[in-house]
Design an enzyme around this catalytic site. Structure first.
Site, PDB file in Angstrom:
ATOM      1  N   GLY A 157     114.131  31.138 -33.558  1.00 34.34           N
ATOM      2  CA  GLY A 157     113.936  31.179 -34.993  1.00 34.34           C
ATOM      3  C   GLY A 157     113.078  32.316 -35.507  1.00 34.34           C
ATOM      4  CB  THR A 199     107.092  16.196 -46.256  1.00 41.55           C
ATOM      5  OG1 THR A 199     107.074  17.109 -45.155  1.00 41.55           O
ATOM      6  CG2 THR A 199     108.047  15.049 -45.941  1.00 41.55           C
ATOM      7  CE  LYS A 231     113.575  19.940 -45.389  1.00 37.49           C
ATOM      8  NZ  LYS A 231     113.330  20.566 -44.073  1.00 37.49           N
TER       9      LYS A 231
END
Length: 238
Positions: A170, A41, A37
């Protein structure tokens, strides 16, 4: 394919769950897998990040996070607000190379879309992919509006002479609307690349064992699965 970059057409399109599915399918096919990654955030130090979630769902993978910033913003902005060093594209490429030396496959997950800025100089995941000469999988949403964002992302990749391996939906809904069913045909056309899978909506909520068992059936052979685009298109055609 030692390194594979996973980007989205935007936020909340299922990128992390898709990364986990690819990781699970690859592990099931006997590959050693690392997940990187680039920047996390919007997560506190004591919370699970995207890399942790991929490891939980996929199992048997090495997970690495290069930086974490508390504000849910683009990495460059979040780093600036936190007074911390940003993650630059060359660091992403270096970390991926280090992991690739010890694993068959490294999945590099970005933050948001392809051109989200990681540093004050405007460095992006696309810049990192160029340094790695790595193919890219684009995770797209199923419904209305996805054709535009997918084509824009594909054009940027082609302009940089990066290989777009394919597109994965997704989050495929249980009851797809007309736009979603039409997009199964239209997405590969606008992307200029094959459709490589459709991850069911809610898959991230499955128990890890069920997720790992299901993952190969959501992804095409290029992504270590058994999913067939033509059969899927035939079942979902409007």
């Amino acid at each position: 394919m030692a390194v594979l970059v996973i980007t989205g057409t935007g936020t909340e399109v299922g990128k992390t769950v898709t990364t986990a599915a690819i990781a699970a399918a690859a592990v099931g096919a006997g590959r050693s897998v690392a997940v990187l990654k680039a920047a996390q955030t919007g997560v506190r130090p004591d919370e699970r990040g995207d890399a942790d979630e991929v490891a939980r769902l996929a199992g048997g993978v090495t997970s690495t996070e290069l930086a974490r910033y508390p504000d849910p913003l683009a990495p460059a902005t979040a780093a600036r607000r936190a007074g911390r060093a940003p993650v630059r594209p060359h660091r992403i490429a270096e970390a991926a190379a280090e992991l690739a030396a010890e694993h068959d496959l490294v999945l590099v997950e970005g933050a948001g879309g392809l051109l989200v800025r990681f540093d004050e100089a405007g460095g992006t995941l696309a810049d990192a992919a160029e340094r790695m000469a790595a193919p890219v999988v684009v995770v797209a949403s199923a419904g209305l509006g996805t054709l535009n964002t997918t084509e824009l992302t594909a054009r940027e990749l082609r302009g940089r002479r990066l290989e777009l391996l394919g597109v994965v939906i997704g989050s495929w809904p249980d009851a797809p609307d007309l736009a979603s069913r039409c997009n199964v045909t239209d997405l590969p056309e606008v992307a200029g690349a094959p459709l490589l899978g459709a991850v069911p909506a809610g898959a991230g909520g499955l128990a890890p064992a069920d997720f790992r068992a299901g993952a190969p059936g959501w992804l095409a052979p290029r992504l270590f699965g058994t999913w067939d685009a033509e059969q899927f298109r035939g079942r979902t055609a409007p």
